[in-house]
Design a protein around this motif. Structure first.
Motif, PDB file in Angstrom:
ATOM      1  N   TYR A  37     -19.700 -55.078 -29.911  1.00 48.18           N
ATOM      2  CA  TYR A  37     -18.314 -54.650 -29.829  1.00 48.18           C
ATOM      3  C   TYR A  37     -17.538 -55.415 -30.895  1.00 48.18           C
ATOM      4  CZ  TYR A  37     -18.759 -52.223 -25.331  1.00 48.18           C
ATOM      5  OH  TYR A  37     -19.087 -51.341 -24.338  1.00 48.18           O
ATOM      6  N   ARG A  38     -16.355 -54.916 -31.193  1.00 50.06           N
ATOM      7  CA  ARG A  38     -15.462 -55.675 -32.052  1.00 50.06           C
ATOM      8  C   ARG A  38     -14.045 -55.582 -31.503  1.00 50.06           C
ATOM      9  NH1 ARG A  38     -15.829 -52.057 -37.632  1.00 50.06           N
ATOM     10  NH2 ARG A  38     -14.732 -50.192 -36.878  1.00 50.06           N
ATOM     11  N   GLN A  39     -13.296 -56.632 -31.779  1.00 52.91           N
ATOM     12  CA  GLN A  39     -11.946 -56.703 -31.236  1.00 52.91           C
ATOM     13  C   GLN A  39     -11.059 -57.529 -32.148  1.00 52.91           C
ATOM     14  OE1 GLN A  39     -11.702 -58.315 -27.272  1.00 52.91           O
ATOM     15  NE2 GLN A  39      -9.723 -57.350 -26.915  1.00 52.91           N
ATOM     16  N   GLN A  44      -7.574 -53.061 -28.654  1.00 49.12           N
ATOM     17  CA  GLN A  44      -8.567 -52.858 -27.606  1.00 49.12           C
ATOM     18  C   GLN A  44      -9.961 -53.094 -28.167  1.00 49.12           C
ATOM     19  OE1 GLN A  44      -8.046 -49.076 -25.708  1.00 49.12           O
ATOM     20  NE2 GLN A  44      -9.271 -49.633 -23.927  1.00 49.12           N
ATOM     21  N   ARG A  45     -10.839 -53.631 -27.311  1.00 46.21           N
ATOM     22  CA  ARG A  45     -12.219 -53.832 -27.727  1.00 46.21           C
ATOM     23  C   ARG A  45     -12.870 -52.478 -27.982  1.00 46.21           C
ATOM     24  NH1 ARG A  45     -15.762 -57.807 -24.121  1.00 46.21           N
ATOM     25  NH2 ARG A  45     -14.408 -59.296 -25.169  1.00 46.21           N
ATOM     26  N   ASP A  91     -12.976 -58.111 -38.163  1.00 48.54           N
ATOM     27  CA  ASP A  91     -12.849 -58.226 -36.719  1.00 48.54           C
ATOM     28  C   ASP A  91     -13.727 -59.370 -36.231  1.00 48.54           C
ATOM     29  OD1 ASP A  91     -12.226 -54.896 -35.597  1.00 48.54           O
ATOM     30  OD2 ASP A  91     -11.294 -56.742 -34.828  1.00 48.54           O
ATOM     31  N   TRP A 111     -22.181 -61.635 -22.334  1.00 52.34           N
ATOM     32  CA  TRP A 111     -21.436 -61.560 -23.593  1.00 52.34           C
ATOM     33  C   TRP A 111     -21.615 -62.826 -24.406  1.00 52.34           C
ATOM     34  CZ3 TRP A 111     -18.869 -57.065 -24.760  1.00 52.34           C
ATOM     35  CH2 TRP A 111     -18.736 -56.152 -23.717  1.00 52.34           C
TER      36      TRP A 111
END
Length: 121
Positions: A37-39, A44-45, A91, A111
């Motif tokens: 994922y990136r955030q 928002q992720r 990100d 995570w």
């Protein structure tokens, strides 16, 4: 305890490449889906890419054709090869994995801490 440790982030020029790695360690019975994922701050992720234990992959539309996700099941490691990087790819990239610690336990997502990717000239 299960840990996910990412590596490979950094600063790269537009059009360049980076390869992220994420290794899972600890008490692991099985790993189902692994992904990235990136955030960015205030956003928002976003799911970047995911891969199942049998190799099926999924990508965000924004990275299709540029990023490739892969995994080494023997090493409990997932990779993200990022090519043709753009400034908007900047990100924090976070690794995730759906891990079961025993035959009898359920699996749930763990995570990593995240690794910064900055695309800038």
């Amino acid at each position: 305890q299960v840990q996910l440790v990412e590596s490979g982030g950094g600063l790269v020029q537009p059009g360049g490449s980076l390869r992220l790695s994420c290794a899972a360690s600890g008490t692991i019975f099985s790993i189902n889906v692994m992904g990235w994922y990136r955030q960015a701050p205030g956003k928002q992720r976003e799911l970047v890419a995911s891969i199942t234990s049998d190799g099926s992959t999924k990508y965000a539309d924004s990275v299709k054709g540029r990023f490739t996700i892969s995994r080494d099941n023997a090493k409990n490691t997932v990779y993200l090869q990022m090519n043709s990087l753009k400034p908007e790819d900047t990100d924090v990239y976070v690794c995730t994995a759906d891990i079961a610690i025993s035959y009898y336990s359920g699996s749930y997502y763990r995570w990593g801490q995240g690794t910064q990717v900055t695309v800038s000239s």
